[in-house]
Design a protein around this motif. Sequence first.
Motif, PDB file in Angstrom:
ATOM      1  N   SER A 211       0.838  -1.196   0.000  1.00 24.23           N
ATOM      2  CA  SER A 211       0.000   0.000   0.000  1.00 24.23           C
ATOM      3  C   SER A 211       0.875   1.249   0.000  1.00 24.23           C
ATOM      4  O   SER A 211       2.052   1.209   0.372  1.00 24.23           O
ATOM      5  N   ASP A 212       0.284   2.340  -0.447  1.00 22.21           N
ATOM      6  CA  ASP A 212       0.877   3.679  -0.339  1.00 22.21           C
ATOM      7  C   ASP A 212       2.315   3.734  -0.871  1.00 22.21           C
ATOM      8  O   ASP A 212       3.213   4.265  -0.215  1.00 22.21           O
TER       9      ASP A 212
ATOM     10  N   ALA B 189      -3.648  -2.119  -1.307  1.00 26.22           N
ATOM     11  CA  ALA B 189      -4.633  -1.301  -0.595  1.00 26.22           C
ATOM     12  C   ALA B 189      -4.604   0.174  -0.980  1.00 26.22           C
ATOM     13  O   ALA B 189      -4.953   1.038  -0.185  1.00 26.22           O
ATOM     14  N   GLY B 190      -4.201   0.473  -2.215  1.00 26.49           N
ATOM     15  CA  GLY B 190      -4.366   1.817  -2.738  1.00 26.49           C
ATOM     16  C   GLY B 190      -3.235   2.791  -2.502  1.00 26.49           C
ATOM     17  O   GLY B 190      -2.268   2.521  -1.799  1.00 26.49           O
ATOM     18  N   ASP B 191      -3.374   3.949  -3.152  1.00 30.94           N
ATOM     19  CA  ASP B 191      -2.395   5.042  -3.130  1.00 30.94           C
ATOM     20  C   ASP B 191      -1.014   4.583  -3.583  1.00 30.94           C
ATOM     21  O   ASP B 191       0.007   4.969  -3.014  1.00 30.94           O
TER      22      ASP B 191
ATOM     23  N   GLY C   5      -7.150   3.695  -3.729  1.00 32.29           N
ATOM     24  CA  GLY C   5      -7.188   4.640  -2.622  1.00 32.29           C
ATOM     25  C   GLY C   5      -7.640   6.009  -3.101  1.00 32.29           C
ATOM     26  O   GLY C   5      -8.123   6.153  -4.232  1.00 32.29           O
TER      27      GLY C   5
ATOM     28  N   THR D  65     -13.981   1.102  -1.706  1.00 33.73           N
ATOM     29  CA  THR D  65     -13.152   2.248  -2.068  1.00 33.73           C
ATOM     30  C   THR D  65     -13.661   3.573  -1.524  1.00 33.73           C
ATOM     31  O   THR D  65     -12.966   4.582  -1.614  1.00 33.73           O
TER      32      THR D  65
ATOM     33  N   HIS E  86      -9.048   1.012   1.710  1.00 33.27           N
ATOM     34  CA  HIS E  86      -7.898   1.904   1.907  1.00 33.27           C
ATOM     35  C   HIS E  86      -7.953   2.661   3.238  1.00 33.27           C
ATOM     36  O   HIS E  86      -6.931   2.835   3.900  1.00 33.27           O
ATOM     37  N   TYR E  87      -9.155   3.085   3.641  1.00 33.52           N
ATOM     38  CA  TYR E  87      -9.287   3.947   4.820  1.00 33.52           C
ATOM     39  C   TYR E  87      -9.511   3.141   6.105  1.00 33.52           C
ATOM     40  O   TYR E  87     -10.574   2.535   6.277  1.00 33.52           O
TER      41      TYR E  87
ATOM     42  N   CYS F 236      -5.979  -2.447   5.152  1.00 38.62           N
ATOM     43  CA  CYS F 236      -6.052  -0.993   4.970  1.00 38.62           C
ATOM     44  C   CYS F 236      -4.655  -0.394   4.802  1.00 38.62           C
ATOM     45  O   CYS F 236      -3.631  -1.052   4.996  1.00 38.62           O
TER      46      CYS F 236
ATOM     47  N   HIS G 262      -3.249   4.035   4.023  1.00 41.09           N
ATOM     48  CA  HIS G 262      -3.596   5.445   4.137  1.00 41.09           C
ATOM     49  C   HIS G 262      -2.865   6.235   5.222  1.00 41.09           C
ATOM     50  O   HIS G 262      -2.521   7.387   5.006  1.00 41.09           O
TER      51      HIS G 262
END
Length: 303
Positions: free
Chosen positions: A74-75, A103-105, A135, A181, A210-211, A229, A231
């Motif tokens: 993630s991230d 998990a995004g970003d 994310g 999402t 993500h959050y 998650c 973020h």
Amino acid sequence: MGKQAEKINTTEKKEGQRPRKRSRVRVLLWAALTVGLLVLGGRILLSDELETTFYHLYSPKTANGENIRVVVLSDLHNREFGPGNGALVERIAALRPDLIAIAGDMVNADEEGLDVILTLCGRLVEIAPVYYSPGNHESNLMYEKGSPLESLLTDLGVHVLVNRAEAVTIHKTPLLIGGLTTSVEGYEEYGAAFFEEYEKSGGFKLLIAHYPSLFYDCLADGAVDLGICGHYHGGQIRLPVVGGLYHGDTGLFPQYSGGLYRLARGTIFVSRGMGGHSGFPRVNNRPELAVIDINGRQDPDWS
């Protein structure tokens, strides 16, 4: 006698100077040691070297206690570990995951280039199935700037989960892998109907969201076997015992800043992330490549 006395006095003066010289040497040695420790401590606290962390989740839903290995990313924020993220890909391949959860970003909304994430995902799908829940940065690109990111990822073979789920069987264990999402503010409008249906599944429910804040209120009582998650970037600065220090969404001391957390009817994992976008350094908070092994083995810390 006078000359002899003079020699004796001169000798006494030289001998009297030795302790002062020794004390200066000690001071210099202590100063050098202190500086060395500060430099070493700073390098450790500010280390940006990728760290692989391992977690275990007990689940009676696994068939015959078979192990299911999930690697979590993630991230990344367009960061590269080696050219084309080659070092990252090699490490993931060596871990032999059954699935890869993103998990995004992984991108930056203020950068148009998608080469980093597309190159990475193109290599990851050759290792294991990749499930990607966008994310806020991906959402900004896709829904506000019209980026074709979702279709490009899908063309590579990535399972992009936008408020939907896919059923899969791994080692004879049925899983329902979902992606939520929406943020807390948009949950009722965009996510509630999906989650109400998703929660009914009797298989192992792995939900990428993500959050972490969704699990403060909206999903605090949700029946999720494993939520994944990101973020919060580990709270940016990590303090011993306390954990993460700060995130703009929550202020000081985010409730879930990094690691496994048991909820009323499930467990969530919050990744510390792999990059950054704020410009602030990560302190005592190395980039994290997480591995979660799910099986029927009783763990004394979690059973």
